[in-house]
Design an enzyme around this catalytic site. Structure first.
Site, PDB file in Angstrom:
ATOM      1  N   ALA A 165       0.816  -1.217   0.000  1.00 23.13           N
ATOM      2  CA  ALA A 165       0.000   0.000   0.000  1.00 23.13           C
ATOM      3  C   ALA A 165       0.848   1.263   0.000  1.00 23.13           C
ATOM      4  CB  ALA A 165      -0.941  -0.003   1.211  1.00 23.13           C
ATOM      5  N   ASP A 166       1.941   1.251   0.736  1.00 17.32           N
ATOM      6  CA  ASP A 166       2.796   2.434   0.823  1.00 17.32           C
ATOM      7  C   ASP A 166       3.240   2.906  -0.554  1.00 17.32           C
ATOM      8  OD1 ASP A 166       2.876   0.524   2.924  1.00 17.32           O
ATOM      9  OD2 ASP A 166       4.587   1.497   3.863  1.00 17.32           O
ATOM     10  N   GLY A 167       3.447   1.925  -1.456  1.00 12.07           N
ATOM     11  CA  GLY A 167       3.946   2.245  -2.789  1.00 12.07           C
ATOM     12  C   GLY A 167       3.031   3.158  -3.575  1.00 12.07           C
ATOM     13  N   LEU A 168       1.746   3.177  -3.222  1.00 13.82           N
ATOM     14  CA  LEU A 168       0.830   4.044  -3.963  1.00 13.82           C
ATOM     15  C   LEU A 168       1.129   5.514  -3.681  1.00 13.82           C
ATOM     16  CD1 LEU A 168      -2.543   2.089  -3.734  1.00 13.82           C
ATOM     17  CD2 LEU A 168      -0.612   1.816  -5.303  1.00 13.82           C
ATOM     18  N   TYR A 169       1.520   5.827  -2.452  1.00 10.55           N
ATOM     19  CA  TYR A 169       1.940   7.203  -2.165  1.00 10.55           C
ATOM     20  C   TYR A 169       3.318   7.474  -2.758  1.00 10.55           C
ATOM     21  CZ  TYR A 169       3.080  11.517   0.328  1.00 10.55           C
ATOM     22  OH  TYR A 169       3.421  12.811   0.619  1.00 10.55           O
TER      23      TYR A 169
END
Length: 381
Positions: A165-169
């Site tokens: 999920a972090d990768g989306l930011y």
């Protein structure tokens, strides 16, 4: 930092001691002046920069701070903030991971120079592109590595680059920023392809929230009380990431699709907010890891404020959410010396029993706080 370098006259009164953190906290949290919010931004950012003079590398947690510093610069025009990021970017040679051998580039988790395609090494490109735009779009060196890496990535047939999920930011805003710099529509096409893959493994259609990664999907993984376990900072990264890309996208069906997802998340997050204004580390199981946490709360506050400010979220519905979260941020998270407390340490999940207290701070948490405070300034504007 020396506030004499401020470029906007309206904040000069702050240097005369116009307001302190304590006096802000006693008032109604939303009934502040722009000068008071600017004072908070300076209190937090000056403290961080003065206590971190060595800048650091271009890995995700340092780079996440700089995304907040860029927003602080936008609203204050304090050249010290711009210079701080410029020195950091120069130190890191306007690169993330530095391997030049494309045959060895990786995108699984890794902190080495071979992990060029791993999003935690690509978030730095957001700030490099901002600096390119702020300082005159004539030094192509500032964005050369960003373009080299992302255009190589888009040339491959892989679609599973964003597996956490972090990768989306970390990376979604890189794609939209580079689209706006280059006009290359492939950035938007691949953004949608990569995001569709992320949705397929992490997004919960019923809860309207994202698991941190495929390991945490229910019912394979459950919270301490048998519930779906959505990590607050993980969904904070996603919610803030959507706000960042929606503002950069041209009007299109793609943009409307992302706005729909953003609105769904907003509704789900609003329901899960604690009465004290924060979100617990496991969003839907407050007892899994109870108590305040700042990084997720700050990212959510930024997202809600951005949505209100830009007519994407209904003000009447979501301003009460912001009032509570902003009150938490400035009365509980913000300390008298400008430190930002109650930031869960680096990790990937809510951990029962983990201590998160007044002394828990981190660069990415400060960055998230600055995003929220900058958007609060725009709300008051």
């Amino acid at each position: 930092m020396n506030l004499k370098t401020l470029l906007i006259p309206t904040v000069i009164l702050i240097t005369l001691g116009f307001v302190s953190c304590g006096s802000i906290a006693k008032g109604s949290a939303i009934n502040q002046s722009k000068k008071e919010v600017i004072s908070i931004i300076h209190k937090v950012n000056n403290h961080w920069q003065e206590t971190h003079p060595n800048f650091g590398n271009a890995f995700w947690h340092v780079s996440a701070y700089h995304t907040g510093n860029m927003e602080a610069y936008k609203v204050t025009q304090n050249k010290d903030y711009l210079d701080y990021s410029l020195v950091w970017a120069n130190k890191n040679e306007w690169m993330g991971a530095k391997s030049q051998n494309k045959s060895e580039w990786k995108y699984n988790y890794g902190e080495t120079d071979k992990h060029v395609l791993f999003g935690d090494w690509q978030i730095c490109f957001q700030t490099y592109i901002d600096l390119y735009n702020f300082t005159g779009a004539n030094d192509k060196r500032k964005i050369a590595r960003a373009r080299e890496v992302m255009e190589y990535e888009m040339s491959t047939d892989k679609t599973d680059y964003w597996w956490w999920a972090d990768g989306l930011y970390m990376v979604m805003p890189v794609m939209t920023k580079l689209y706006n710099v280059t006009g290359n529509a492939q950035y938007l096409e691949k953004l949608d392809v990569y995001l569709s893959y992320a949705d397929s493994i992490m997004y919960d259609e019923d809860a309207k929230l994202y698991y941190r990664d495929a390991k945490y999907v229910y019912p394979k993984h459950k919270s301490a009380n048998g519930k779906k376990d959505f990590w607050a900072r993980g969904d904070g990264w996603v919610f803030a990431g959507y706000a960042k890309i929606i503002q950069d996208l041209p009007d299109s069906n793609q943009k409307q699709k992302y706005i729909g997802r953003f609105k769904d998340m907003a509704k789900a997050l609003a329901r899960a907010q604690q009465q004290e204004g924060y979100w617990t580390r496991s969003i839907l199981d407050a007892e899994h890891a109870p108590g305040p946490e700042t990084s997720g709360t700050a990212f959510f506050t930024y997202g809600f404020l951005w949505g209100i400010n830009n007519g994407v979220l209904d003000k009447e519905t979501y301003l009460p959410v912001v009032k509570k979260s902003w009150k938490y941020l400035i009365e509980v998270a913000l300390q008298e010396n400008g430190a930002v407390g109650y930031v869960q340490p680096i990790g990937e999940k809510a951990i029962p029993g983990q201590v998160v207290d007044i002394n828990s701070t981190a660069d990415f948490g400060v960055g998230a706080f600055l995003l929220a405070a900058s958007e609060m300034y725009r709300f008051l504007d």
